[in-house]
Design an enzyme around this catalytic site. Structure first.
Site, PDB file in Angstrom:
ATOM      1  N   GLU A 183      43.365   2.129   9.963  1.00  9.55           N
ATOM      2  CA  GLU A 183      42.984   0.705   9.914  1.00  9.55           C
ATOM      3  C   GLU A 183      42.523   0.262   8.535  1.00  9.55           C
ATOM      4  O   GLU A 183      42.363  -0.931   8.306  1.00  9.55           O
ATOM      5  CB  GLU A 183      41.904   0.408  10.970  1.00  9.55           C
ATOM      6  CG  GLU A 183      40.523   0.994  10.718  1.00  9.55           C
ATOM      7  CD  GLU A 183      40.368   2.450  11.181  1.00  9.55           C
ATOM      8  OE1 GLU A 183      41.376   3.122  11.432  1.00  9.55           O
ATOM      9  OE2 GLU A 183      39.209   2.909  11.249  1.00  9.55           O
ATOM     10  N   CYS A 206      38.799   8.551  14.142  1.00  7.56           N
ATOM     11  CA  CYS A 206      37.584   9.205  13.650  1.00  7.56           C
ATOM     12  C   CYS A 206      36.500   9.284  14.740  1.00  7.56           C
ATOM     13  O   CYS A 206      36.637  10.079  15.660  1.00  7.56           O
ATOM     14  CB  CYS A 206      37.111   8.523  12.374  1.00  7.56           C
ATOM     15  SG  CYS A 206      36.074   9.593  11.367  1.00  7.56           S
ATOM     16  N   SER A 224      29.893   8.283  16.250  1.00  5.46           N
ATOM     17  CA  SER A 224      30.192   8.558  17.661  1.00  5.46           C
ATOM     18  C   SER A 224      28.928   8.662  18.515  1.00  5.46           C
ATOM     19  O   SER A 224      28.927   8.248  19.671  1.00  5.46           O
ATOM     20  CB  SER A 224      31.024   9.829  17.788  1.00  5.46           C
ATOM     21  OG  SER A 224      30.347  10.932  17.222  1.00  5.46           O
ATOM     22  N   GLY A 237      33.290   4.934  13.175  1.00  2.00           N
ATOM     23  CA  GLY A 237      31.885   4.532  13.080  1.00  2.00           C
ATOM     24  C   GLY A 237      31.031   5.755  13.249  1.00  2.00           C
ATOM     25  O   GLY A 237      31.234   6.754  12.562  1.00  2.00           O
ATOM     26  N   ARG A 287      32.839  17.631  15.100  1.00  2.00           N
ATOM     27  CA  ARG A 287      32.367  16.509  14.270  1.00  2.00           C
ATOM     28  C   ARG A 287      32.110  16.968  12.839  1.00  2.00           C
ATOM     29  O   ARG A 287      31.705  18.119  12.615  1.00  2.00           O
ATOM     30  CB  ARG A 287      31.036  15.970  14.804  1.00  2.00           C
ATOM     31  CG  ARG A 287      31.168  15.029  15.975  1.00  2.00           C
ATOM     32  CD  ARG A 287      29.802  14.542  16.391  1.00  2.00           C
ATOM     33  NE  ARG A 287      29.219  13.617  15.438  1.00  2.00           N
ATOM     34  CZ  ARG A 287      27.945  13.582  15.100  1.00  2.00           C
ATOM     35  NH1 ARG A 287      27.086  14.454  15.599  1.00  2.00           N
ATOM     36  NH2 ARG A 287      27.512  12.686  14.254  1.00  2.00           N
ATOM     37  N   ILE A 347      36.787  10.085   6.433  1.00  4.40           N
ATOM     38  CA  ILE A 347      35.394   9.770   6.098  1.00  4.40           C
ATOM     39  C   ILE A 347      34.488  10.511   7.091  1.00  4.40           C
ATOM     40  O   ILE A 347      34.447  10.159   8.267  1.00  4.40           O
ATOM     41  CB  ILE A 347      35.129   8.243   6.173  1.00  4.40           C
ATOM     42  CG1 ILE A 347      36.120   7.480   5.285  1.00  4.40           C
ATOM     43  CG2 ILE A 347      33.684   7.940   5.778  1.00  4.40           C
ATOM     44  CD1 ILE A 347      36.150   5.971   5.531  1.00  4.40           C
ATOM     45  N   ARG A 348      33.809  11.535   6.610  1.00  4.75           N
ATOM     46  CA  ARG A 348      33.005  12.396   7.496  1.00  4.75           C
ATOM     47  C   ARG A 348      33.763  12.650   8.810  1.00  4.75           C
ATOM     48  O   ARG A 348      33.270  12.411   9.907  1.00  4.75           O
ATOM     49  CB  ARG A 348      31.615  11.798   7.742  1.00  4.75           C
ATOM     50  CG  ARG A 348      30.650  12.072   6.593  1.00  4.75           C
ATOM     51  CD  ARG A 348      29.341  11.321   6.708  1.00  4.75           C
ATOM     52  NE  ARG A 348      29.544   9.910   6.491  1.00  4.75           N
ATOM     53  CZ  ARG A 348      29.491   8.962   7.429  1.00  4.75           C
ATOM     54  NH1 ARG A 348      29.189   9.284   8.666  1.00  4.75           N
ATOM     55  NH2 ARG A 348      29.708   7.716   7.138  1.00  4.75           N
ATOM     56  N   HIS A 354      41.560   7.147   9.260  1.00  7.53           N
ATOM     57  CA  HIS A 354      41.393   5.708   9.521  1.00  7.53           C
ATOM     58  C   HIS A 354      42.625   4.916   9.101  1.00  7.53           C
ATOM     59  O   HIS A 354      42.626   4.316   8.019  1.00  7.53           O
ATOM     60  CB  HIS A 354      40.198   5.182   8.718  1.00  7.53           C
ATOM     61  CG  HIS A 354      38.875   5.711   9.134  1.00  7.53           C
ATOM     62  ND1 HIS A 354      38.112   5.107  10.102  1.00  7.53           N
ATOM     63  CD2 HIS A 354      38.176   6.785   8.720  1.00  7.53           C
ATOM     64  CE1 HIS A 354      36.983   5.784  10.264  1.00  7.53           C
ATOM     65  NE2 HIS A 354      37.001   6.815   9.441  1.00  7.53           N
TER      66      HIS A 354
END
Ligand code: GLN
Length: 201
Positions: A182, A82, A52, A50, A111, A139-140, A180
């Site tokens: 998930e 992440c 942070s 998400g 980050r 993702i980023r 990720h």
């Protein structure tokens, strides 16, 4: 050994649902965690992907920051993907000055480390303990710039400009991935975590 451990998913922000589904498929009882009392009922905790800095603010607003730090100090198994990796770090680079983290793993994390040009990408990475590579969706994403003694590197970027960068690490029963698991349907990393929790309970 409990065959069906209760694993919380920190449900303040991020891809909570994906982790709940993955944990359920791995045979855990997945519960949402938003308040301190819910921390008492779990055998392990997942910190989702998400944002942070947003999760950090919400941890403070929900008065979860110190209780969670205390549970991690007491050995609560945890898995962060992440943004979850960022929150589990002991030091975070390129974040907001007021952002908080949990120090579940002695590591320095940067980050958005892969830069704007490569916002998101996928690649296969070898992962210690798994017999074939995992599909890693970034993702980023952050990467790990330093690990302390006692931290095991589980995966690094195999090729390209970020070759060799650490993207998964483990200290005791606290595991973090830059990517990720998930979102891929490959449940082996969750399985690894659920089994670590099972062996602890
Ligand atoms: N860039 C996000 C952060 O700093 C992490 C992105 C993610 O979780 N997919 O928290």
């Amino acid at each position: 050994m409990t065959t069906r451990p209760t694993i919380g998913v920190l449900a303040l922000q991020g891809d909570v649902r994906e982790h709940v589904n993955a944990l359920a498929h791995c045979g855990a009882e997945a519960v949402l965690v938003r308040r301190e009392s819910e921390l008492d009922k779990i055998d392990g905790l997942v910190l989702p992907g998400g944002e942070s800095t947003a999760i950090s603010k919400l941890l403070q607003a929900f008065e979860l920051l110190e209780p969670l730090r205390a549970r991690l100090r007491d050995g609560l198994p945890a898995f962060g993907s992440c943004a979850g990796m960022i929150l589990l770090a002991s030091e975070v680079l390129d974040t907001r000055a007021d952002a908080q983290h949990l120090s579940g793993i002695d590591m320095t994390v940067r980050r958005n480390a892969f830069g704007r040009q490569v916002d998101s990408f996928e690649t296969d990475v070898d992962f210690t303990g798994l017999d074939s590579p995992v599909r890693a969706v970034f993702i980023r994403a952050p990467w790990v710039e330093r690990v302390g003694d006692g931290v095991e590197v589980l995966a690094t970027v195999p090729t390209g400009p970020a070759e060799g960068r650490i993207v998964a690490a483990r200290q005791g029963d606290v595991i973090a991935t830059s990517f990720h698991p998930e979102v891929t349907g490959d449940l082996r990393v969750h399985d690894l975590f659920v089994n670590a929790v099972r062996n602890r309970v």
